[in-house]
Motif scaffolding. Structure first.
Motif, PDB file in Angstrom:
ATOM      1  N   GLN A 138      44.429  30.753  42.579  1.00 33.92           N
ATOM      2  CA  GLN A 138      45.370  31.401  41.667  1.00 33.92           C
ATOM      3  C   GLN A 138      44.639  32.008  40.478  1.00 33.92           C
ATOM      4  O   GLN A 138      43.574  31.540  40.088  1.00 33.92           O
ATOM      5  N   CYS A 139      45.237  33.052  39.912  1.00 36.00           N
ATOM      6  CA  CYS A 139      44.655  33.682  38.721  1.00 36.00           C
ATOM      7  C   CYS A 139      44.732  32.718  37.542  1.00 36.00           C
ATOM      8  O   CYS A 139      45.775  32.103  37.327  1.00 36.00           O
ATOM      9  N   PRO A 140      43.654  32.588  36.786  1.00 36.12           N
ATOM     10  CA  PRO A 140      43.705  31.692  35.626  1.00 36.12           C
ATOM     11  C   PRO A 140      44.602  32.223  34.506  1.00 36.12           C
ATOM     12  O   PRO A 140      45.000  31.458  33.629  1.00 36.12           O
ATOM     13  N   ASN A 141      44.931  33.510  34.524  1.00 32.38           N
ATOM     14  CA  ASN A 141      45.726  34.088  33.428  1.00 32.38           C
ATOM     15  C   ASN A 141      47.176  34.375  33.790  1.00 32.38           C
ATOM     16  O   ASN A 141      47.965  34.711  32.929  1.00 32.38           O
ATOM     17  N   CYS A 142      47.494  34.328  35.085  1.00 28.67           N
ATOM     18  CA  CYS A 142      48.820  34.764  35.514  1.00 28.67           C
ATOM     19  C   CYS A 142      49.388  33.807  36.558  1.00 28.67           C
ATOM     20  O   CYS A 142      48.646  33.106  37.226  1.00 28.67           O
ATOM     21  N   THR A 143      50.717  33.852  36.696  1.00 27.87           N
ATOM     22  CA  THR A 143      51.346  33.105  37.777  1.00 27.87           C
ATOM     23  C   THR A 143      51.267  33.969  39.033  1.00 27.87           C
ATOM     24  O   THR A 143      52.246  34.558  39.470  1.00 27.87           O
ATOM     25  N   GLN A 183      40.705  39.195  43.310  1.00 22.55           N
ATOM     26  CA  GLN A 183      41.230  39.931  42.178  1.00 22.55           C
ATOM     27  C   GLN A 183      42.678  39.608  41.904  1.00 22.55           C
ATOM     28  O   GLN A 183      43.455  39.374  42.835  1.00 22.55           O
ATOM     29  N   CYS A 184      43.012  39.629  40.617  1.00 24.73           N
ATOM     30  CA  CYS A 184      44.409  39.514  40.237  1.00 24.73           C
ATOM     31  C   CYS A 184      44.944  40.928  40.075  1.00 24.73           C
ATOM     32  O   CYS A 184      44.387  41.714  39.320  1.00 24.73           O
ATOM     33  N   HIS A 185      46.027  41.256  40.761  1.00 26.34           N
ATOM     34  CA  HIS A 185      46.587  42.603  40.675  1.00 26.34           C
ATOM     35  C   HIS A 185      47.475  42.785  39.450  1.00 26.34           C
ATOM     36  O   HIS A 185      48.019  43.855  39.235  1.00 26.34           O
ATOM     37  N   HIS A 186      47.595  41.736  38.652  1.00 28.91           N
ATOM     38  CA  HIS A 186      48.432  41.859  37.459  1.00 28.91           C
ATOM     39  C   HIS A 186      47.619  42.037  36.195  1.00 28.91           C
ATOM     40  O   HIS A 186      47.967  42.817  35.332  1.00 28.91           O
ATOM     41  N   CYS A 187      46.501  41.316  36.068  1.00 28.56           N
ATOM     42  CA  CYS A 187      45.751  41.394  34.821  1.00 28.56           C
ATOM     43  C   CYS A 187      44.349  41.945  35.032  1.00 28.56           C
ATOM     44  O   CYS A 187      43.627  42.178  34.074  1.00 28.56           O
ATOM     45  N   GLY A 188      43.945  42.137  36.287  1.00 30.14           N
ATOM     46  CA  GLY A 188      42.618  42.685  36.521  1.00 30.14           C
ATOM     47  C   GLY A 188      41.516  41.638  36.586  1.00 30.14           C
ATOM     48  O   GLY A 188      40.352  41.962  36.788  1.00 30.14           O
ATOM     49  N   TYR A 189      41.880  40.365  36.456  1.00 34.39           N
ATOM     50  CA  TYR A 189      40.871  39.307  36.555  1.00 34.39           C
ATOM     51  C   TYR A 189      40.171  39.407  37.906  1.00 34.39           C
ATOM     52  O   TYR A 189      40.813  39.680  38.932  1.00 34.39           O
ATOM     53  N   GLY A 190      38.847  39.188  37.906  1.00 38.71           N
ATOM     54  CA  GLY A 190      38.116  39.222  39.165  1.00 38.71           C
ATOM     55  C   GLY A 190      37.021  38.179  39.168  1.00 38.71           C
ATOM     56  O   GLY A 190      36.489  37.810  38.113  1.00 38.71           O
TER      57      GLY A 190
HETATM   58 ZN    ZN Z   1      45.963  37.650  36.386  1.00 39.79          ZN
END
Ligand code: ZN
Ligand code: ADP
Length: 753
Positions: free
Chosen positions: A470-475, A488-495
């Motif tokens: 899971q993304c550390p910044n988003c659900t 990659q997180c498609h919501h915040c751009g975390y990779g």
């Molecule tokens: Zn995210």
């Protein structure tokens, strides 16, 4: 611009403008709107003579110098005594913001509940375009120089002769002359010393864009197209506000029909704005425009560079640009002579801006047309329910193109019931689709496979412990991208790189991809059809408009057999040899609480299906679904768009949902979950109590954490007669939120995450 004292200028101004100058008897007090999210206008003192409303002025705010606009109308100015007001600094040379655009800014702000200054910022997005262009030094030939050049016997070194010849061809910066003449800078300096050339300072106006030529003949229109084109041309010639919906099946030639209306606007000497979704990817549209009118339109979108923006803005403001094609932000450009707006693919959800000022560009385009008193054309093969209802209510007129151009047939659409298909693990193409693929490839025709999911797999889980990455910044789950070997997180751009071990149970080699993304689909196609030439079209793998155009061109030229893509392949493309469309995971968009999920899925899949069989060869579409009984899927298979819309309209009417009722979302967010809860509850406690209005929530947003911020949602549902904006404005005025809490208001939300 009124540089003379306000008292003598006043009679020349309109009553509204005159009244603004006479603010409370103090003629030198001016109200300025700054392009900042401030709650009110600010007062300044004009040193000598007030600049007229609309003028761009530089003023001080705290320690900053900011360019704002002198405003009229009835905003609440800060009531400071004149003695404490700061003077207006410079008055910029840009043409003033017209009253129509000022009214537009106010109305958009009132509708969206955004501060007017935040809307104004969109109307002056390129500040450097407002300042006078810097003078440049150029070198020009003198009379003496000309006469020397005319004498063959004159003693000139070859370098000097070349430089003089270059100068006689046109003045330019001396470095440019040296370059053209192939000589050193010293040679040009020498000519200046001799008096053969001289330096001048000029203000270089960037060349006006080449004007499009409305006289060029378009293609011979079909009788249907001709009728549609004439209706649209009529609207343009009559002038005045009108909304016309150009409703025609995919491939019916809507573009040619509205090009006729554009030509009529050019003929009348008026400017035209064309809004397109995801303009950067519409190279085919630009090429068609160029072929039709012999010149390129000014482009305005997120990929437009800073210099092009500055030139474009100025060209629009001066009237030099006849036509702009752009994404939603082009709506705020300062056209002085706007005569027509076209909104192509009017149903497209990307017209809704979700952050900053939340506005629906299609609706605001209608507003702008009404303020400018000009016609607007909304174009679609699958008009939005809002638009369909506006036709039914008699507000919008409809022009219909029922058939494909040149006897091309609409494709046949079949559903593949995936509940009855047992696919092998890690396989996503059903047997009927594989068979159809094989047949199409054998016939040397092309295939489009549509899957609206980027990356390789939407979820990665540990086979040993079940942990999901899971993304550390988003659900949100992390999506594996195999080309870049990253999650990659498609919501915040975390990779992050794909880990070798499960971060939870530390087992090695146990992480497995779950579900398909386009990259994984490509793998399957390559395994099953090793000889097929496969192209992948996804936004994250395409470096820019050029690359997208190359890909589309390669497809049109049949350099590829199979095109796999996400929704960016759905739009606009015309590939004559494409006869099979396969949709994988058609149900993807139906999950979630979005009230428009069904409508959107219908529009998207219909549009994708419309890529098939656009020329002589008939098209076939296979839609893989786990919900073949879903009304959307049934309507797609039956080709019953209007039946679907009627059922959808009936359902929304009963539920009181847009366009039969009104909605607004309030999203509270904070770094701390408790702060977010506290603020959301405070808002809920003081919610308005009035008939016809209900406040739902607060509830954690489906994306409860986004970019590290905790989010809570309230939903306001109201009957159409309720003055929703006034109620919300009043409500928010009564609640004080902590500084750490952010509140976003989204009138008529499209996204429910
Ligand atoms: Zn995210
Ligand atoms: P739509 O926008 O309705 O999907 P288009 O305007 O893209 O349809 O037209 C579909 C195809 O038919 C395009 O390739 C276009 O060039 C071609 N076409 C449309 N109208 C004409 C016409 N009158 N003459 C020749 N070709 C046409």
């Amino acid at each position: 611009m009124a540089e003379c004292p306000a008292n003598s200028a006043a009679p020349l101004l309109s009553p509204v403008e005159g009244a603004a100058l006479a603010t409370r008897g103090n003629r030198d007090r001016v109200r300025v709107m700054l392009p900042l999210p401030l709650p009110q206008l600010l007062d300044y003192l004009a040193a000598e003579g007030a600049p007229s409303p609309g003028s761009f002025v530089r003023v001080g705010l705290g320690s900053r110098q900011i360019v704002g606009v002198v405003w009229d109308g009835d905003g609440d100015g800060a009531e400071l005594p004149a003695a404490r007001l700061k003077p207006v600094g410079e008055i910029l040379s840009a043409p003033p913001l017209r009253p129509e655009l000022r009214r537009f800014v106010e109305r958009v702000a009132a509708y969206t509940l955004a501060p007017a200054g935040a809307v104004l910022r969109m109307a002056m997005s390129v500040e450097e375009a407002l300042a006078a262009p810097r003078p440049q030094r150029i070198c020009a030939i003198t009379e003496v120089g000309l006469s020397v050049l005319a004498k063959p016997e004159a003693k000139l070194t070859p370098a000097r002769r070349r430089a003089l010849e270059a100068l006689s061809a046109g003045a330019a910066a001396s470095a440019e002359i040296a370059r053209r003449a192939g000589c050193g800078a010293g040679v040009v300096r020498g000519l200046i010393e001799l008096g053969y050339a001289e330096e001048r300072r000029i203000v270089a106006e960037s060349a006006a864009p080449e004007p499009p030529d409305w006289r060029r003949p378009g293609p011979a229109l079909s009788p249907d197209q001709q009728r549609a084109a004439e209706r649209l041309e009529e609207r343009v010639r009559e002038g005045g506000f009108s909304v016309t919906v150009l409703d025609g099946v995919t491939g019916s030639g809507k573009t040619e029909a509205y090009f006729a209306a554009i030509a009529a606007a050019f003929e009348a000497g008026r400017q035209v704005l064309v809004l397109l979704p995801e303009i950067a990817l519409s190279a085919q549209w630009l090429e068609r425009f160029r072929r039709r009118f012999g010149a390129a339109p000014v482009e305005w979108h997120s990929d437009t560079g800073q210099a092009a923006r500055r030139d474009g803005w100025r060209a629009v403001a001066s009237g030099g640009a006849q036509v702009v094609v752009g994404a939603r932000s082009a709506l705020f450009l300062p056209f002085p002579e706007l005569g027509l707006i076209v909104v192509d693919e009017e149903h497209d959800p990307s017209y809704k801006q979700e952050d900053g000022v939340c506005y629906q560009a299609r609706d605001m385009a209608v507003l702008r047309a009404s303020i400018e008193k000009i016609p607007i054309v909304l174009v679609s093969a699958t008009p939005s329910l809002e638009t369909v209802v506006n036709i039914a209510r008699g507000r919008y007129q409809r022009v219909h193109l029922p058939r494909r151009h040149a006897a091309a047939e609409l494709p046949q659409i079949e559903l593949v019931d995936m509940r009855r298909k047992q696919l092998e693990p890690s396989r996503f193409l059903s047997p009927p689709l594989v068979t159809a693929l094989a047949g199409t490839l054998a016939a040397d025709e092309q295939v489009l496979l549509f899957l609206n999911r980027r990356g390789y797999a939407p979820l990665t889980l540990c086979r040993a412990c079940g942990h999901r990455l899971q993304c550390p910044n988003c659900t949100a789950w992390l999506v594996e991208h195999r080309f870049t070997a990253r999650l990659q997180c498609h919501h915040c751009g975390y990779g992050a790189p794909v880990p070798a071990f499960c971060p939870d149970c530390l087992a090695g080699g146990t992480l497995v991809p779950c579900g398909p993304g386009v990259e994984r689909l490509r793998e399957e196609v390559a395994e099953r059809f090793p000889r097929a030439r496969v192209a992948l079209m996804v936004s994250d793998l395409i470096s820019g408009p050029r690359a997208a155009a190359d890909l589309a061109e390669g497809m049109a030229a049949h350099r590829y057999d199979v095109l796999i893509g996400t929704q960016i392949v759905a739009k606009g493309h015309h590939f004559p040899m494409l006869t099979l469309v396969g949709v994988i995971d058609a149900d993807l968009g139906l999950a979630g609480g979005d009230l428009r999920a069904g409508e959107r899925t219908y529009q998207l899949l219909h549009q994708v299906a419309g890529r098939a069989g656009r020329a002589e060869r008939p098209g076939r579409v296979l839609i893989q679904t786990y919900m073949p009984e879903q009304p959307v899927m049934c309507a797609l298979a039956a080709g019953d768009r209007d039946g679907f819309l009627e059922a959808e309209a009936a359902a929304r009417r009963i539920a009181g949902l847009p366009p039969f009722g009104r909605l607004a979302a309030l999203i509270v967010s904070a770094n701390d979950g408790e702060d977010a809860d506290f603020a959301a509850q405070a808002l809920a406690r003081s919610a308005p109590q009035m008939p016809g209005l209900t406040v739902l929530g607060p509830a954690p947003a489906p994306l409860a954490v986004l970019r590290g911020r905790h989010r809570r949602r309230l939903l306001v549902k109201a009957e159409r007669r309720v003055a929703l904006q006034a109620a919300i404005r009043d409500w928010l005025g009564r609640v004080r939120l902590a500084g750490s809490v952010r509140l976003q208001v989204d009138i008529d939300p499209y996204s429910f995450v």
